[in-house]
Design an enzyme around this catalytic site. Structure first.
Site, PDB file in Angstrom:
ATOM      1  N   PRO A  87       0.814  -1.213   0.000  1.00 58.18           N
ATOM      2  CA  PRO A  87       0.000   0.000   0.000  1.00 58.18           C
ATOM      3  C   PRO A  87       0.853   1.271   0.000  1.00 58.18           C
ATOM      4  O   PRO A  87       0.336   2.364  -0.228  1.00 58.18           O
ATOM      5  CB  PRO A  87      -0.848  -0.104   1.272  1.00 58.18           C
ATOM      6  CG  PRO A  87      -0.372  -1.284   2.026  1.00 58.18           C
ATOM      7  CD  PRO A  87       0.590  -2.052   1.181  1.00 58.18           C
ATOM      8  N   GLU A 114       0.817  -7.004   8.477  1.00 65.87           N
ATOM      9  CA  GLU A 114       0.931  -5.539   8.451  1.00 65.87           C
ATOM     10  C   GLU A 114       1.989  -5.056   7.470  1.00 65.87           C
ATOM     11  O   GLU A 114       2.011  -3.901   7.066  1.00 65.87           O
ATOM     12  CB  GLU A 114       1.243  -5.008   9.858  1.00 65.87           C
ATOM     13  CG  GLU A 114       0.059  -5.090  10.806  1.00 65.87           C
ATOM     14  CD  GLU A 114      -1.176  -4.368  10.276  1.00 65.87           C
ATOM     15  OE1 GLU A 114      -1.118  -3.136  10.155  1.00 65.87           O
ATOM     16  OE2 GLU A 114      -2.190  -5.016   9.986  1.00 65.87           O
ATOM     17  N   ARG A 152      -1.067  -8.501 -21.314  1.00 69.79           N
ATOM     18  CA  ARG A 152      -1.838  -7.998 -22.448  1.00 69.79           C
ATOM     19  C   ARG A 152      -0.980  -7.210 -23.430  1.00 69.79           C
ATOM     20  O   ARG A 152      -1.369  -7.014 -24.579  1.00 69.79           O
ATOM     21  CB  ARG A 152      -3.002  -7.123 -21.964  1.00 69.79           C
ATOM     22  CG  ARG A 152      -4.029  -7.896 -21.160  1.00 69.79           C
ATOM     23  CD  ARG A 152      -5.054  -6.980 -20.529  1.00 69.79           C
ATOM     24  NE  ARG A 152      -5.834  -6.267 -21.533  1.00 69.79           N
ATOM     25  CZ  ARG A 152      -6.890  -6.771 -22.161  1.00 69.79           C
ATOM     26  NH1 ARG A 152      -7.306  -7.992 -21.881  1.00 69.79           N
ATOM     27  NH2 ARG A 152      -7.529  -6.068 -23.070  1.00 69.79           N
ATOM     28  N   ASP A 167      -5.425  -0.916 -27.020  1.00 67.18           N
ATOM     29  CA  ASP A 167      -4.996   0.417 -27.453  1.00 67.18           C
ATOM     30  C   ASP A 167      -5.871   1.522 -26.887  1.00 67.18           C
ATOM     31  O   ASP A 167      -5.464   2.670 -26.867  1.00 67.18           O
ATOM     32  CB  ASP A 167      -5.048   0.523 -28.980  1.00 67.18           C
ATOM     33  CG  ASP A 167      -4.002  -0.346 -29.635  1.00 67.18           C
ATOM     34  OD1 ASP A 167      -4.150  -0.643 -30.824  1.00 67.18           O
ATOM     35  OD2 ASP A 167      -3.032  -0.723 -28.946  1.00 67.18           O
TER      36      ASP A 167
HETATM   37  C1  9D3 Z   1      -2.995  -0.319   9.495  1.00 65.90           C
HETATM   38  C2  9D3 Z   1      -2.331   0.175   8.309  1.00 65.90           C
HETATM   39  N1  9D3 Z   1      -2.565  -0.658   7.122  1.00 65.90           N
HETATM   40  C3  9D3 Z   1      -2.029   0.076   5.934  1.00 65.90           C
HETATM   41  C4  9D3 Z   1      -3.127   0.720   5.168  1.00 65.90           C
HETATM   42  C5  9D3 Z   1      -1.845  -1.930   7.257  1.00 65.90           C
HETATM   43  C6  9D3 Z   1      -1.911  -2.813   6.093  1.00 65.90           C
HETATM   44  C7  9D3 Z   1      -3.125  -3.192   5.543  1.00 65.90           C
HETATM   45  C8  9D3 Z   1      -3.178  -4.072   4.487  1.00 65.90           C
HETATM   46  C9  9D3 Z   1      -0.756  -3.329   5.531  1.00 65.90           C
HETATM   47  C10 9D3 Z   1      -0.810  -4.214   4.478  1.00 65.90           C
HETATM   48  C11 9D3 Z   1      -2.014  -4.586   3.971  1.00 65.90           C
HETATM   49  C12 9D3 Z   1      -2.084  -5.551   2.854  1.00 65.90           C
HETATM   50  N2  9D3 Z   1      -2.138  -4.862   1.574  1.00 65.90           N
HETATM   51  C13 9D3 Z   1      -1.291  -5.114   0.595  1.00 65.90           C
HETATM   52  O1  9D3 Z   1      -0.416  -5.944   0.765  1.00 65.90           O
HETATM   53  C14 9D3 Z   1      -1.382  -4.376  -0.640  1.00 65.90           C
HETATM   54  C15 9D3 Z   1      -2.264  -3.339  -1.048  1.00 65.90           C
HETATM   55  C16 9D3 Z   1      -3.348  -2.682  -0.398  1.00 65.90           C
HETATM   56  O2  9D3 Z   1      -3.745  -2.967   0.735  1.00 65.90           O
HETATM   57  N3  9D3 Z   1      -3.988  -1.686  -1.085  1.00 65.90           N
HETATM   58  C17 9D3 Z   1      -3.644  -1.323  -2.332  1.00 65.90           C
HETATM   59  N4  9D3 Z   1      -2.638  -1.888  -2.962  1.00 65.90           N
HETATM   60  C18 9D3 Z   1      -1.964  -2.888  -2.324  1.00 65.90           C
HETATM   61  S1  9D3 Z   1      -0.672  -3.705  -2.951  1.00 65.90           S
HETATM   62  C19 9D3 Z   1      -0.475  -4.647  -1.636  1.00 65.90           C
END
Ligand code: 9D3
Length: 248
Positions: A87, A114, A152, A167
Site C-alpha cells: 500500500p 501488516e 496484455r 490500445d
Molecule cells: C494499518 C495500516 N494498514 C495500511 C493501510 C496496514 C496494512 C493493511 C493491508 C498493511 C498491508 C495490507 C495488505 N495490503 C497489501 O499488501 C497491498 C495493497 C493494499 O492494501 N492496497 C492497495 N494496494 C496494495 S498492494 C499490496
C-alpha cells in the site's frame, strides 16, 4: 515474459493465471507464471513466516529470512526486477504497465500481515507498487493485476478484437458506450447511427461519446489527453449539450 509470484497463497494466483486470456497465453508459451510459496522457505517445524513487531503494537510482520531465501532461490540470479506489492507504493497505471512490459522477468512479492520486515525491502526490492488508496488483505490481487495488465502488452497475447481494446487507453480517454443485439431492450433502442452503416458517422459518434464520458466522469484524464482539432470541436458540442441539459 516470465513472472515469479512470491506468495503465501500460490493456489489463488495459479487459478487466476490458468483462466481465459492468461491461461491461453501460458499454453502458447508467450508468458510463464511461476509461483513460489514463501512458507516453503520457513526453517522451523511450524513453518513460521511471521512474527510480532519489534517495539510492540498490533498485527504481525512478515519475517525477513524466509522471504529473503525465497528471493535468492529465484532462477536465474539475480532476478531481473523485484517488485513489492504494498500500500506504500505509487498506484499502478498504464504508463507503469508499459514500462514493466519492457523487462524480460518480473518477480512480484506479495506481502501479508501488516507488512514485510524493512530489511527485505532495503536489500532486495527495486520498487513498490500499490493498486490505490484502499485496504486489501495482501498483495496477491495487486500482483495478479500486474501479471494481467503486463501480459496484455506481450506480442501475440491478444488478437483481433482484443488488441484494439488494449490500445483504447493509449489515447487517455474513456471508451464510448457499447451495444449489441437486441435492437430494442425494455423499450430502449440502440442509437440509430450505429445501425446506419455509415462508418464515418459511427466513428464520429463514438469519438464524441468517448469525449463526453471522459468530460463527465474523468475530467482529470481529459486534461492530460492529446486531442486533435476535431476532438476539440466535438468537445465544444459536448459542453454545449451538457450545459443545456441535452443527452445522457
Ligand atoms: C494499518 C495500516 N494498514 C495500511 C493501510 C496496514 C496494512 C493493511 C493491508 C498493511 C498491508 C495490507 C495488505 N495490503 C497489501 O499488501 C497491498 C495493497 C493494499 O492494501 N492496497 C492497495 N494496494 C496494495 S498492494 C499490496
Amino acid at each position: 515474459m516470465i513472472f515469479d509470484i512470491l506468495t503465501l497463497f500460490p493456489e489463488v494466483c495459479e487459478a487466476y493465471c490458468q483462466a481465459s486470456i492468461l491461461g491461453r497465453a501460458a499454453k502458447a508459451g508467450l508468458i510463464n507464471v511461476r509461483t513460489v510459496n514463501i512458507r516453503d522457505y520457513a526453517q522451523d517445524r511450524h513453518r513460521t513466516v511471521d512474527d510480532v513487531p519489534y517495539g510492540g503494537g498490533d498485527g504481525m510482520v512478515m519475517m525477513a529470512p524466509p522471504l529473503a531465501r525465497a528471493i535468492e532461490d529465484l532462477q536465474p540470479q539475480p532476478p531481473a526486477r523485484v517488485i513489492l506489492m504494498s500500500p506504500q507504493g505509487p498506484p499502478l497505471d498504464q504508463d507503469k504497465v508499459r514500462e514493466l512490459a519492457r523487462w524480460p522477468r518480473l518477480a512480484l512479492v506479495c506481502g501479508r500481515y501488516e507488512g514485510v520486515d524493512e530489511r527485505v525491502r532495503e536489500r532486495y526490492v527495486h520498487e513498490e507498487l500499490s493498486l490505490g488508496d484502499f485496504v486489501l488483505s495482501g498483495g496477491e490481487l495487486a500482483a495478479l493485476c500486474v501479471v494481467d495488465a503486463v501480459s496484455r502488452l506481450v506480442p501475440g497475447v491478444l488478437h483481433g478484437a482484443d488488441s484494439a481494446e488494449a490500445d483504447s487507453f493509449m489515447d487517455g480517454l474513456l471508451e464510448h458506450p457499447h451495444y449489441t443485439r437486441p435492437p430494442l431492450f425494455e423499450g430502449v433502442a440502440v442509437p440509430e447511427v450505429l445501425l446506419s452503416g455509415n462508418h464515418a458517422a459511427i466513428a464520429r459518434w463514438r469519438r464524441k461519446e468517448s469525449l463526453r464520458r471522459t468530460f463527465l466522469r474523468r475530467p482529470d484524464l481529459l486534461a492530460r489527453a492529446s486531442l486533435s482539432r476535431e476532438d476539440l470541436l466535438l468537445l465544444e458540442e459536448v459542453r454545449g449539450e451538457e450545459a443545456s441539459g441535452e443527452g445522457a
